[in-house]
Scaffold this motif. Structure first.
Motif, PDB file in Angstrom:
ATOM      1  N   ASP A   7       0.961   4.068  -3.004  1.00 17.61           N
ATOM      2  CA  ASP A   7       0.741   5.484  -2.730  1.00 17.61           C
ATOM      3  C   ASP A   7       1.882   6.335  -3.294  1.00 17.61           C
ATOM      4  O   ASP A   7       1.664   7.393  -3.882  1.00 17.61           O
ATOM      5  CB  ASP A   7       0.616   5.702  -1.220  1.00 17.61           C
ATOM      6  CG  ASP A   7       0.339   7.157  -0.870  1.00 17.61           C
ATOM      7  OD1 ASP A   7      -0.696   7.688  -1.322  1.00 17.61           O
ATOM      8  OD2 ASP A   7       1.163   7.765  -0.162  1.00 17.61           O
ATOM      9  N   GLU A  57       0.826  -1.204   0.000  1.00 14.55           N
ATOM     10  CA  GLU A  57       0.000   0.000   0.000  1.00 14.55           C
ATOM     11  C   GLU A  57       0.861   1.255   0.000  1.00 14.55           C
ATOM     12  O   GLU A  57       0.537   2.252  -0.655  1.00 14.55           O
ATOM     13  CB  GLU A  57      -0.927  -0.013   1.226  1.00 14.55           C
ATOM     14  CG  GLU A  57      -2.020  -1.075   1.132  1.00 14.55           C
ATOM     15  CD  GLU A  57      -2.867  -1.150   2.388  1.00 14.55           C
ATOM     16  OE1 GLU A  57      -2.466  -0.519   3.409  1.00 14.55           O
ATOM     17  OE2 GLU A  57      -3.910  -1.833   2.371  1.00 14.55           O
ATOM     18  N   GLU A 106       1.625   6.648  -7.054  1.00 13.97           N
ATOM     19  CA  GLU A 106       0.596   7.609  -7.456  1.00 13.97           C
ATOM     20  C   GLU A 106       1.127   9.039  -7.404  1.00 13.97           C
ATOM     21  O   GLU A 106       0.774   9.881  -8.231  1.00 13.97           O
ATOM     22  CB  GLU A 106      -0.625   7.479  -6.537  1.00 13.97           C
ATOM     23  CG  GLU A 106      -1.434   6.203  -6.726  1.00 13.97           C
ATOM     24  CD  GLU A 106      -2.130   6.160  -8.077  1.00 13.97           C
ATOM     25  OE1 GLU A 106      -2.407   7.240  -8.647  1.00 13.97           O
ATOM     26  OE2 GLU A 106      -2.387   5.050  -8.573  1.00 13.97           O
TER      27      GLU A 106
END
Length: 298
Positions: free
Chosen positions: A43, A39, A46
Motif C-alpha cells: 500500500d 500488504e 502504491e
C-alpha cells in the motif's frame, strides 16, 4: 546499511519494480515478514514510488525486523527517521553523547572534517556544545565519543553519517528539534564551520536540495517531539537558510555559486517555485554585490 562504508556494494539509486522492492524488504525483515506487513508495504509503495528505491525498501524491511515500523504514514522521511533512531539507540542521553552528535552533524554537513582541525579550535567546540571551557581530559572524552558515533577514516577525518539521505536527515532533525527562534542562527553558525573545515560542503548541500526540497510536510511530521512539530513553512525556511550559506565569502571560493544554481534546479524540478525564486534572488544579490565591488576597486 546505515553503518556501511561509502562505495561498498552501493545500492541502485533509482526505484526498482514494486515486486523487487517487496523482495528486498522481506530479505531485511529478519524472519518477521508477515502477510499484514506485506500488504502495508504494498500500500505504501502504491502511494509513494520513492519507497521502491532499494535503500528505502531495505530500511522498511529492517524496521519490520526490529519491530520499529512506524504506525503512521510511511514515506522516505519517516522510514529514514526510524532508521536513525535505531542507529543511535545504544547511545545514552548524556551530555557527552549530545555534544558528540553536534560534532557529527558538522562532519556530515561537511562530508567529512579533519578531526584535529575541529579539536584544535576551542572556540568552535565551545560554540557547538555550549560549554565555554574544556579541559584536555574532557576533550579526549569527547573525541572518544565522537569516534564511537561516527568512526575515524584514513587521514584523521571524521566521516559523515551515511547513506547520504540519512545523513542529510540527521542534520535537519538536529536543527528542527531546536526552538524556532534559535534555528536560523544555529544553522548559520553550523554552515560557517562547515565551509571552513568540511571536505565537500557543496556536495552535501546539493544532495540536501535534491532529496528534501518538496518534502517539507513529511519533514515537519517526522520531526514531531512531545506532540509538537514545526510547520512546513519553517522547514522550507531552514532548507533555504542552509542552502544560502553557499553565497558566503568562503563558500564562493569553493564553488558556492554552482551549488546554489544546482539547488535552484532541484527546487524547480520539485515544483517549489517560491523556493527557487528565493535562491535565485540570493544568487543575483551576490552577483550584483561582486560587480559593484569590482567597479569600486578600479
Amino acid at each position: 546499511i546505515v553503518g556501511s562504508e561509502k562505495g561498498k556494494d552501493p545500492l541502485p539509486l533509482e526505484p526498482v519494480t514494486k515486486a523487487s522492492a517487496l523482495q528486498i524488504a522481506e530479505a531485511w525483515a529478519n524472519g518477521r515478514w508477515t502477510r499484514a506487513a506485506s500488504e502495508r508495504i504494498q500500500d505504501a509503495l502504491e502511494k509513494d514510488n520513492e519507497l521502491a528505491r532499494p535503500l528505502f525498501a531495505a530500511l522498511l524491511g529492517h524496521a519490520i525486523g526490529s519491530e520499529q515500523l512506524s504506525p503512521g504514514e510511511l514515506n522516505p522521511v519517516t522510514v529514514a527517521s526510524t532508521a536513525l533512531a535505531h542507529q543511535f539507540r545504544a547511545f545514552g542521553p548524556g551530555s557527552q553523547w549530545v555534544n558528540a552528535k553536534n560534532l557529527l552533524v558538522v562532519a556530515t554537513a561537511g562530508q567529512g572534517v579533519a578531526e584535529e582541525g575541529i579539536f584544535d579550535d576551542s572556540e568552535t567546540v565551545s560554540g557547538l556544545t555550549g560549554k565555554p571551557l574544556w579541559s584536555d581530559t574532557d576533550l579526549e572524552e569527547l573525541r572518544t565519543h565522537l569516534r564511537l558515533l561516527g568512526g575515524t577514516a584514513h587521514g584523521g577525518l571524521t566521516p559523515p553519517l551515511e547513506p547520504d539521505f540519512l545523513g542529510s536527515l540527521f542534520v535537519l532533525e538536529n536543527l528542527l528539534h531546536l526552538p524556532s527562534r534559535k534555528r536560523a542562527a544555529r544553522a548559520d553558525f553550523l554552515m560557517s564551520i562547515v565551509w571552513r573545515y568540511g571536505q565537500s560542503p557543496g556536495e552535501f548541500l546539493s544532495r540536501l536540495a535534491s532529496d528534501f526540497i518538496g518534502r517539507a510536510d513529511q519533514l515537519a511530521r517526522a520531526s514531531a517531539r512531545d506532540g509538537e512539530h514545526p510547520d512546513a513553512h519553517s522547514v522550507d525556511e531552514l532548507l533555504i537558510c542552509l542552502i544560502q550559506s553557499a553565497v558566503g565569502d568562503e563558500a564562493l571560493k569553493r564553488g558556492g555559486g554552482g551549488v546554489l544554481a544546482s539547488a535552484v534546479h532541484s527546487a524547480s524540478k520539485a515544483g517549489e517555485t517560491k523556493i527557487a525564486l528565493r535562491l535565485i534572488d540570493a544568487l543575483e544579490a551576490e552577483s550584483n554585490f561582486c560587480l559593484t565591488d569590482r567597479k569600486s576597486t578600479r
